[in-house]
Design an enzyme around this catalytic site. Sequence first.
Site: not given
Length: 137
Positions: A71, A93, A101-102, A128
């Site tokens: 952040y 979002n 946003c993850h 991912e």
Amino acid sequence: MNQKYFEKGLHEPLLYQENPILKLAVKWLQAYFSGEKPCFSDLPLDLSGTAFQKKVWKELQTISYAQTMTYGQVAEKLGVKSAQAIGGAVARNPAAIVVPCHRVLGSQGQLTGYAGGLEKKIGLLKHEGIRFNDCRP
């Protein structure tokens, strides 16, 4: 749907029927979950939010697949003094997964909240291949 801000900003209820935009979204999500790295530009996003939120969401789209930012890093890139303000925009979002946003983590790479639920964030990060500090708040 159990997402805190699900359907926020929509002018009418979301209809689950086939249309060209939903077809593109389904194709994008199928590609993502099959391990491909689809481009954001493949979807015509017109997100409803404040100017600040849109600025943050646009920055989130620069975070590459399997990469993360904190952040604080997002705040620094945008010239914003408050990582908490970034967190507020990230939480709202309206296009989770597509606007990733993850991929935003706490200052030490730790998990933080996720509007869709922390277990979903963990699942997306693992999908991912992203390593993260699993010191849950």
